[in-house]
Design a protein around this motif. Structure first.
Motif, PDB file in Angstrom:
ATOM      1  N   GLU A  87      -5.327   2.961   9.502  1.00 44.84           N
ATOM      2  CA  GLU A  87      -4.096   3.257   8.667  1.00 44.84           C
ATOM      3  C   GLU A  87      -4.350   4.466   7.562  1.00 44.84           C
ATOM      4  N   GLN A  99       5.839  -1.166   8.249  1.00 45.90           N
ATOM      5  CA  GLN A  99       4.676  -0.479   7.924  1.00 45.90           C
ATOM      6  C   GLN A  99       4.653   0.789   7.035  1.00 45.90           C
ATOM      7  N   ASP A 114       4.810  -0.254   3.599  1.00 43.30           N
ATOM      8  CA  ASP A 114       3.646  -0.805   3.311  1.00 43.30           C
ATOM      9  C   ASP A 114       2.616   0.476   3.022  1.00 43.30           C
TER      10      ASP A 114
END
Lengths: 204, 204, 204, 204
Positions: free
Chosen positions: A162, B189, B192
């Motif tokens: 991420e 995503q 996020d």
DNA sequence: TATGAATGAGAGTTCATTCAT
DNA sequence: AATGAATGAACTCTCATTCAT
């Protein structure tokens, strides 16, 4: 007399296909980085490469193939040595070296080409697959550096994949601002933003 | 003096210039988002708008003008209501609402257009100035939200302008990944990632 | 990048540029003399020459270049042999031969082209310079014949340059009447007018 | 917004056909003398006249009609008063006055229009008949002056019609040189040539 | 292998004319 | 009578590609 003739560098020289292909792709690369994909024609490429239009389509299936190869060449020439170098360094130094290698004057052409390529991929399926592979590789290598750093205890722990997504996204976004130059963002400022990000996210 | 003559048309509707211009620009917008700027022709636009080629050049100085207007229209339709809404909210809610409005299916076309526009600006001076203005506005509005939040004590203090640069860069970069879809990055995503960034940088 | 493709042609002949250029210019010449400069299009010329429109612009920078060359060709083909012949004759015979060579059926096309050219020059600066040169040459050669005749004592003395101006003017003006045909002026009548003028002014 | 609108001088004024026709023809005249027949479009004329394109084709059958009328107007405005004046003078004075009226700055437009007209007549049968009539009138009036002078014993005797042909031809030819300006021929020089001609042929 | 002349579809644009208003 | 938006054929020119040499 329209001046469309190729410069007769050395009349009718014969070369193996690979040599001619490289010569043409190299010429295409220079033109694309100056004028963009939409701005180059097959004739331009031929003239710039010093060959005839016929030679172009003798060795390639069409301009599209040349453009795809030109971009591949550009990207390989940029990443291959950089990544090789990074693999010789420890995680902290690798990250630091990577940031230093971004947004330098020599890499401007690279970034232009990258965005040309990326955008062409939006409307042209031929480009999509190659693009995807290259993007995954690039992101994966950054993730590997982060993982190595976390394993070595020099980077804060967290989801390395991420962080890599964000790092790559930030890099791309900063490149967009740096390239356009309005509002002005210098290479050094762009690098500082990345360092700040690395400090926040990785404690580096 | 070239002896041209018109043959009876089948149907013909009359509209004030502004109406036709909107109709044509709307048609252009759809085509550009599907095929990219390089992929649309004046004829395509005319056909898609249901008018003749002559009508296109009667109302516009050229394709370039149509494309510029199409992009302006797209951007205005996206930002104007969003920004109006954000101004009614407190800083924390504004930032949160902004993130929610990004990377939604309805905004995909917007982002495509935005990057088309960006690329066009690289090689075409006509676009550069307008682009610069829009970019500055967008970045400035985000900075203002951050400043308001810092003043209200809900955001961590720091250089708001710099945070805005990073926020915008991250947003652009995530949009590139989201749009391409390989490696897959969903809208949620992407949001996020932005939330994570906001938490780190602003304590929001 | 526009994905054009060529469809198999029916026949195709290859020629060196100079050969094709001549062929195209010759075709243009015929069309211009029939329809006037304003009445010929690049497509017309291509069709008449039996080549494709692309061939036209492959060998020429544009229609303008073709027209300019067509007129130059016409004028050269008319004057060059005539003037060469005149230089082999004595002044009296030269003048006489010159008058006989004017207003003949074979020279009708020449005169049409000449006036097309002249008039085009009124509104098109590209033509003016070439025109001026040709006109000066033509007038100068007539003056030289007169001077030679005066030196040889076969022509009345007087300002040769001024006589040449009148001779050329009279020739042009008679050509205007002869070409138009209304009121009818035959070639022989036109020549008689010139002979009468020569007798009056030069005693020839 | 292509700026093709007519200047809305006075919105939607109504005029009898003749008034509107004159207004349009006058506008056409100005444009043709500046840009040549080939250089004016129906739109140009409409805009210059301050009316809409529709008005043009409401009152005229097409551009061709407008051009023909414009030239007729020009010629009438030039010749009618001049010929009226000449009829009040004796032959010697008439010829002298005629020469003085030629090649003046105010008549430059007239000559341009005359040659435009002449050229149009070469390729366009609509113009031929009108042209023929005007040419015959012009030549006839000069012949009449000569005849009157011969009858009065102030001009040398000879075939008046033939002298008129030469006079008109010389005038046209001198006008071509004067208009082009290369090689330079001033109006006064051109008039001197005519006077010299008159002296030789008519003893005037 | 290489050439470069040739192709023709299609690009943007112009323009005389038509016709709903 | 007048408008001006609309038309579509035709304009010049570009260009990826073909193919005779």
């Amino acid at each position: 007399m329209t001046g469309r003739r190729a410069v007769p560098a050395e009349k009718r020289s014969r070369h193996p296909t690979e040599v001619r292909r490289r010569q043409v792709v190299r010429a295409a690369l220079e033109l694309i980085s100056e004028q963009g994909i939409a701005g180059v024609s097959a004739r331009d490429i031929a003239r710039h490469a010093g060959v005839s239009p016929g030679t172009i389509t003798y060795h390639f299936s069409g301009v599209r193939e040349i453009i795809a190869e030109a971009i591949a060449l550009e990207i390989d020439e940029y990443y291959t040595p950089l990544m090789a170098e990074l693999r010789t360094l420890g995680p902290r130094e690798a990250l630091s070296r990577l940031v230093e290698a971004l947004f330098t004057p020599e890499t401007e052409r690279h970034w232009r080409m990258w965005f040309e390529y990326w955008l062409a991929g939006l409307h042209d399926d031929d480009f999509v697959d190659r693009q995807a592979g290259r993007y995954a590789t690039w992101q994966g290598q950054i993730r590997d550096i982060i993982v190595a750093g976390q394993d070595a205890g020099v980077f804060t722990s967290g989801d390395a994949a991420e962080v890599a997504v964000r790092f790559v996204a930030l890099t791309d976004g900063l490149a967009l601002q740096w390239l356009r130059g309005v509002p002005p963002l210098t290479g050094e400022q762009a690098r500082d933003h990345l360092r700040r990000f690395a400090a926040d996210e990785l404690g580096a």
